[in-house]
Design an enzyme around this catalytic site. Sequence first.
Site, PDB file in Angstrom:
ATOM      1  NE  ARG A 177     -23.659   1.620 -13.720  1.00  0.00           N
ATOM      2  CZ  ARG A 177     -23.327   2.031 -12.508  1.00  0.00           C
ATOM      3  NH1 ARG A 177     -22.081   2.432 -12.240  1.00  0.00           N
ATOM      4  NH2 ARG A 177     -24.206   2.039 -11.542  1.00  0.00           N
ATOM      5  CB  SER A 226     -29.730  -0.487 -16.403  1.00  0.00           C
ATOM      6  OG  SER A 226     -30.013  -0.618 -15.040  1.00  0.00           O
ATOM      7  CD  GLU A 296     -25.668   0.469 -17.313  1.00  0.00           C
ATOM      8  OE1 GLU A 296     -26.442   1.373 -16.893  1.00  0.00           O
ATOM      9  OE2 GLU A 296     -25.279  -0.474 -16.612  1.00  0.00           O
TER      10      GLU A 296
END
Length: 304
Positions: A177, A226, A296
């Site tokens: 990520r 998320s 995130e």
Amino acid sequence: MTFLKELRSLISEQEISLAEPMAKFTSIRVGGIAECLIRPINSDSLVKVLGLLNRNQMALQIVGGGANTIIGDEGIAGICLKLKNESNTESVELDSAGATIEIGAGTPITRLIALMKMEHNSLVGAEFLAGIPGTIGGAVAMNAGTKNGECMTRVSEVELATSDGIGWVSGMSFRYRHTDIPKNSVVTRVRFKLPRGNQAESKEKMEKDLAYRKSTQPLTQPNFGSVFTNPPGQFAGALIEQVNLKGHRIGNAQLSTKHANWIVNLGGALAKDVTDLMDLAQSRVKDSTGIELHPEVKRLGQFK
Ligand SMILES: Cc1cc2nc3c(=O)[nH]c(=O)nc-3n(C[C@H](O)[C@H](O)[C@H](O)COP(=O)(O)OP(=O)(O)OC[C@H]3O[C@@H](n4cnc5c(N)ncnc54)[C@H](O)[C@@H]3O)c2cc1C
């Protein structure tokens, strides 16, 4: 706004929007007003704006599709950039093994999937990006993906704009990520390399993945995917459930009853409701398990 006069001498009025409400540019639909939103019409305008930011020592603030962004209730001071959808400038260059697809960073990810699926292209390999909302630029910046793959493994080159100009870069480093985009650079175009392959199998993979998403994720409510990255060997959702916060609500934001690592806007939530929920989940999980949860989602602007 001391920079406004200079800005107006560099780019056209149609590219500048003052006091722009920003919640509509994010998928969670919260956040305040941008003092100055700029949607550059071409790379020349973009480079000029980056030059202005550089000269005035102003921060680069950019939103893509806003699918992984939370904007503060107090809004965004200074300049915020948002690239245009540029699907009209894409190209697909077929070769013996597959193709190189070149696509603008402001274009939705869905366009890449559509190009892959086109019968005469017959390409495969980016199935894991189907169902991930946002833009190509955001997918590169976030190295978006699933357990089945990551965006940057399919990227051969990235075009970056800085205050010095525009240029292609290959071999950018990336991890879970995250892609190492040089400071004060904007992703403007991306080249994907995809192989030719079995279209029926590829479609089946995507359908299966989308069905799984529908059954496990609160897709009918505004959200940003998320909230926290999964700690090594753990699932953030399971940890939040373990500390009894699944379904917990602050104001009009809720840790989803369907998936505890997702926050949904029940209608009229404030960014503060969302960040308070995040703070609560982080501290409860840390106190109970010793594990640090890392967001995130990216924060943009000023928060109360
Ligand atoms: C329903 C749902 C499901 C999701 N599922 C997944 C999933 O399975 N996997 C996954 O990885 N993510 C998932 N996400 C999160 C999100 O879709 C991805 O992170 C996506 O890549 C974000 O793209 P965006 O354009 O919306 O980026 P934004 O949210 O607009 O921006 C994200 C970051 O990228 C930066 N950025 C954006 N554009 C540029 C650019 N042109 N140049 C430089 N920096 C830029 C921004 O400044 C910010 O830091 C999901 C989100 C939702 C709402």
